[in-house]
Design an enzyme around this catalytic site. Structure first.
Site, PDB file in Angstrom:
ATOM      1  N   ARG A  99       7.235  51.228  46.702  1.00  0.00           N
ATOM      2  CA  ARG A  99       8.578  50.691  46.386  1.00  0.00           C
ATOM      3  C   ARG A  99       8.428  49.322  45.793  1.00  0.00           C
ATOM      4  O   ARG A  99       9.171  48.694  45.409  1.00  0.00           O
ATOM      5  CB  ARG A  99       9.484  50.772  47.461  1.00  0.00           C
ATOM      6  CG  ARG A  99       9.046  49.948  48.738  1.00  0.00           C
ATOM      7  CD  ARG A  99      10.141  49.947  49.710  1.00  0.00           C
ATOM      8  NE  ARG A  99       9.813  48.983  50.751  1.00  0.00           N
ATOM      9  CZ  ARG A  99      10.895  48.450  51.763  1.00  0.00           C
ATOM     10  NH1 ARG A  99      11.953  49.010  51.656  1.00  0.00           N
ATOM     11  NH2 ARG A  99      10.296  47.628  52.619  1.00  0.00           N
ATOM     12  N   HIS A 169      15.049  56.624  51.113  1.00  0.00           N
ATOM     13  CA  HIS A 169      15.799  55.690  51.868  1.00  0.00           C
ATOM     14  C   HIS A 169      16.948  55.076  51.122  1.00  0.00           C
ATOM     15  O   HIS A 169      17.445  54.177  50.896  1.00  0.00           O
ATOM     16  CB  HIS A 169      15.031  54.421  51.956  1.00  0.00           C
ATOM     17  CG  HIS A 169      15.271  53.550  53.028  1.00  0.00           C
ATOM     18  ND1 HIS A 169      16.577  52.781  52.987  1.00  0.00           N
ATOM     19  CD2 HIS A 169      14.669  52.998  54.287  1.00  0.00           C
ATOM     20  CE1 HIS A 169      16.575  52.099  54.210  1.00  0.00           C
ATOM     21  NE2 HIS A 169      15.689  51.996  55.021  1.00  0.00           N
ATOM     22  N   ASP A 213      20.173  52.732  64.278  1.00  0.00           N
ATOM     23  CA  ASP A 213      18.853  52.795  63.594  1.00  0.00           C
ATOM     24  C   ASP A 213      18.138  54.004  64.204  1.00  0.00           C
ATOM     25  O   ASP A 213      17.525  53.669  65.215  1.00  0.00           O
ATOM     26  CB  ASP A 213      18.060  51.602  63.537  1.00  0.00           C
ATOM     27  CG  ASP A 213      16.971  51.683  62.567  1.00  0.00           C
ATOM     28  OD1 ASP A 213      16.258  50.550  62.530  1.00  0.00           O
ATOM     29  OD2 ASP A 213      16.653  52.676  62.093  1.00  0.00           O
ATOM     30  N   GLU A 272      18.615  58.977  55.128  1.00  0.00           N
ATOM     31  CA  GLU A 272      17.285  58.953  54.557  1.00  0.00           C
ATOM     32  C   GLU A 272      16.650  60.329  54.812  1.00  0.00           C
ATOM     33  O   GLU A 272      16.574  60.498  56.057  1.00  0.00           O
ATOM     34  CB  GLU A 272      16.413  57.812  54.859  1.00  0.00           C
ATOM     35  CG  GLU A 272      17.160  56.522  54.964  1.00  0.00           C
ATOM     36  CD  GLU A 272      16.563  55.402  56.081  1.00  0.00           C
ATOM     37  OE1 GLU A 272      15.298  55.651  56.187  1.00  0.00           O
ATOM     38  OE2 GLU A 272      17.197  54.706  56.552  1.00  0.00           O
TER      39      GLU A 272
HETATM   40  O1  TA6 Z   1      15.511  52.852  57.763  1.00  0.00           O
HETATM   41  C1  TA6 Z   1      15.806  52.114  58.668  1.00  0.00           C
HETATM   42  C2  TA6 Z   1      15.008  50.992  58.878  1.00  0.00           C
HETATM   43  O2  TA6 Z   1      13.651  51.377  59.065  1.00  0.00           O
HETATM   44  C3  TA6 Z   1      15.390  49.645  59.574  1.00  0.00           C
HETATM   45  O3  TA6 Z   1      14.678  49.428  60.624  1.00  0.00           O
HETATM   46  C4  TA6 Z   1      15.272  48.411  58.573  1.00  0.00           C
HETATM   47  O4  TA6 Z   1      13.982  47.810  58.732  1.00  0.00           O
HETATM   48  C5  TA6 Z   1      15.509  49.350  57.249  1.00  0.00           C
HETATM   49  O5  TA6 Z   1      14.701  50.402  57.214  1.00  0.00           O
HETATM   50  C6  TA6 Z   1      15.018  48.362  55.990  1.00  0.00           C
HETATM   51  O6  TA6 Z   1      14.061  48.031  55.918  1.00  0.00           O
HETATM   52  P1  TA6 Z   1      13.373  46.866  54.779  1.00  0.00           P
HETATM   53  O7  TA6 Z   1      11.951  46.670  54.744  1.00  0.00           O
HETATM   54  O8  TA6 Z   1      13.817  47.622  53.573  1.00  0.00           O
HETATM   55  O9  TA6 Z   1      14.143  45.724  54.799  1.00  0.00           O
END
Ligand code: TA6
Length: 300
Positions: A99, A169, A213, A272
């Site tokens: 990403r 995501h 989460d 997600e």
């Molecule tokens: O999908 C949830 C998660 O794993 C959260 O724990 C938070 O870290 C989110 O992803 C966003 O992660 P990022 O690295 O994009 O800030």
């Protein structure tokens, strides 16, 4: 990487597809067909926006998102691969590395039903091999039509087996998190990522009163975002996935991220399509797996 002008010349389609820079050296694809409009950055093969005709925007995108090589865009649909979440080696980026880099644009085509298909791909490089010692190819196929369909095909082209966790995501736009319910998770077990991955069972719809989460297991049914703030349901169906991640950062967590617009947590929720937790995928040499997600909007 080709310039936006070169990409426009090679892939643009009069009246429905154009390609331009949203920041210097940072090209994005604008699709505007009979079904919807959509925006896709080549950086991260990142779907940033999707708005069906007659509907409000379906994906949430932070006004403070950063469009800089190496930094994932906050919002839309980041692709977390070849690992989901933090890596045990803290020097490695959370949610993998694909990403955070530009993908190659391979094809843009108008299909028979006048949907638009966009195909982007990436693969191993000197940089990726320094982070993760496997040769691979990834191909993302995006179809903007009566629904938004994503299909992430992964191929382990190395001599060794590898284990993959990943997620599409997706950040969804909602009227108000306090008036939003998620259905389709009833009775599923989940790992609470805010409580040492403790295991619980979902009773009834998912509602939000604080940061949430969770990795839901055995999640194969269509998920529904019942948006009380807007008289619509967003339906998310999946393939190649038995786990789904649900996240809202709420006040403190979102406030700690400089690219998360102030108060944005009230207007977004993440669902997600993933291969996360015990739904990790073991890819043998030359092994393949496809993770798919389809997003549709229904008025209530
Ligand atoms: O999908 C949830 C998660 O794993 C959260 O724990 C938070 O870290 C989110 O992803 C966003 O992660 P990022 O690295 O994009 O800030």
């Amino acid at each position: 990487m080709k310039t936006a002008r070169e990409l426009q010349s090679e892939f643009g389609i009069d009246g429905t597809v154009s390609i331009s820079e949203i920041a210097p050296g940072y090209p994005a694809i604008q699709v505007n067909n009979r079904y919807a409009t959509a925006n896709i950055a080549l950086h991260g093969a990142h779907v940033m926006a999707y708005q069906p005709r007659g509907q409000e925007e379906v994906l949430w995108l932070s006004r403070d998102a950063i469009y800089r090589p190496g930094k994932a865009i906050r919002g839309g649909i980041p692709i977390c691969w070849p690992w989901f979440g933090p890596h045990q080696n803290a020097s490695l980026p959370a949610h993998g590395f694909v990403r955070n880099c530009f993908w190659r644009l391979d094809e843009i085509r108008e299909l028979e039903d006048h949907s638009t298909r966009v195909i982007l791909s990436t693969g191993d490089s000197e940089q990726s091999l320094s982070l993760w010692p496997f040769a691979f190819t990834l191909r993302l196929t995006i179809i903007i039509g009566p629904s938004l369909d994503l299909s992430l095909r992964m191929h382990n082209s190395s001599e060794l087996a590898c284990t993959i966790t990943s997620a599409l995501h997706a950040y969804f736009a909602i009227g108000d998190i306090a008036r939003t319910e998620l259905h389709g998770f009833e009775g599923l077990g989940y790992l609470d990522q805010l409580d040492a991955n403790s295991r619980h069972i979902q009773v009834g719809a998912i509602r939000f009163v604080g940061e949430l989460d969770r990795i839901y297991e055995g999640a194969i049914a269509t998920a529904i975002i019942r948006d009380g703030g807007r008289a619509r349901d967003i339906e998310i169906s999946k393939s190649g996935s038995r786990s789904s991640v649900v996240w809202n950062p709420w006040i403190a967590k979102s406030g700690s991220m400089d690219d998360f617009e102030s108060g944005g947590y009230r207007h977004m929720v993440c669902i997600e399509a993933s291969n996360a937790g015990e739904d990790a995928i073991l890819l043998p040499p030359d092994g393949r797996h496809t993770l798919g997600m389809s997003i549709a909007v229904n008025n209530r």
